[in-house]
Scaffold this motif. Sequence first.
Motif, PDB file in Angstrom:
ATOM      1  N   GLN A   1       0.840  -1.207   0.000  1.00  0.00           N
ATOM      2  CA  GLN A   1       0.000   0.000   0.000  1.00  0.00           C
ATOM      3  C   GLN A   1       0.871   1.252   0.000  1.00  0.00           C
ATOM      4  O   GLN A   1       0.627   2.206  -0.756  1.00  0.00           O
ATOM      5  CB  GLN A   1      -0.914  -0.004   1.220  1.00  0.00           C
ATOM      6  CG  GLN A   1      -1.788   1.229   1.341  1.00  0.00           C
ATOM      7  CD  GLN A   1      -2.611   1.225   2.628  1.00  0.00           C
ATOM      8  OE1 GLN A   1      -2.769   0.193   3.272  1.00  0.00           O
ATOM      9  NE2 GLN A   1      -3.122   2.370   3.000  1.00  0.00           N
TER      10      GLN A   1
ATOM     11  N   GLN B   1       3.336 -12.710   1.247  1.00  0.00           N
ATOM     12  CA  GLN B   1       2.567 -11.479   1.411  1.00  0.00           C
ATOM     13  C   GLN B   1       2.609 -10.656   0.126  1.00  0.00           C
ATOM     14  O   GLN B   1       1.583 -10.143  -0.331  1.00  0.00           O
ATOM     15  CB  GLN B   1       3.131 -10.657   2.567  1.00  0.00           C
ATOM     16  CG  GLN B   1       2.406  -9.330   2.813  1.00  0.00           C
ATOM     17  CD  GLN B   1       1.115  -9.494   3.570  1.00  0.00           C
ATOM     18  OE1 GLN B   1       1.108 -10.012   4.672  1.00  0.00           O
ATOM     19  NE2 GLN B   1       0.016  -9.065   2.984  1.00  0.00           N
TER      20      GLN B   1
ATOM     21  N   ASP C   1      -0.529  -9.675  -2.436  1.00  0.00           N
ATOM     22  CA  ASP C   1      -0.836  -8.282  -2.781  1.00  0.00           C
ATOM     23  C   ASP C   1      -0.760  -8.065  -4.288  1.00  0.00           C
ATOM     24  O   ASP C   1      -1.573  -7.329  -4.865  1.00  0.00           O
ATOM     25  CB  ASP C   1       0.140  -7.339  -2.078  1.00  0.00           C
ATOM     26  CG  ASP C   1      -0.097  -7.281  -0.576  1.00  0.00           C
ATOM     27  OD1 ASP C   1      -1.223  -7.595  -0.149  1.00  0.00           O
ATOM     28  OD2 ASP C   1       0.834  -6.925   0.171  1.00  0.00           O
TER      29      ASP C   1
END
Length: 244
Positions: free
Chosen positions: A158, A174, A178
Amino acid sequence: MKIDPAVVSAFTPTGKLRASINLGNPILANKHPETGEPFGVSIDLARALAKRLDVELELVVFDTAGQSVEAVANERADFGFFAIDPLRGKKIEFTAPYILIEGFYLVRDDSPIQTNADVDRPHHRVTVGKGSAYDLFLTRELKAAQIVRAPSSPTVVQTFLEQHLEVAAGVKQQLEADAQRTHGLRLLHERFMVIQQAMGTPKARGLAAAETLRAFVEEMKASGFVAQALSRHGIVGASVAPAQ
């Protein structure tokens, strides 16, 4: 594995065994979406240790690795689950690793960065989770690139997107998850580090406590407990560390 009562006392100065749990690494711990209860490999190991010591377990849950490490270093928790790092080792006594986790870089599809060697260049900004093993490692290793610290490991991508940064670094699984949710991202083809994930207890608890924890980890690896926990929780991309 018979436990000396003095060792049990060293682990439980408050009468309970307080386990520091980091939710920032999804390979080790997650929060149930409905109940909010933490679950995962580290929670399974924490419960097994409490059973071995025959004491009540208390989970002390944090969102980031930095917070989890600080809790054990400052003795607000009795043990935890961390990547081995010399900086953390100043106050925490580590076991040998119980699992190995790969760290990867993520970039945009149109990025000129093709290999790990391309990352450490002037004007490249690499985002990491603040206080994570990747933060500690890359702070030492990167000489030209700038490090940008996201609030936590789960917010790395993000931050990478919002701030238009050049590289994101973190747990392979992870980053892959994403990337699947966001079009136009890719992982580089090789890992930049292998994290040795271990258990640790405050050095102030003494050598006997540290040795007991080391023996516990070796038994959990040898018995198949760690491998079964990885399988039970559907974890891929992490492997059981070799015996020490």
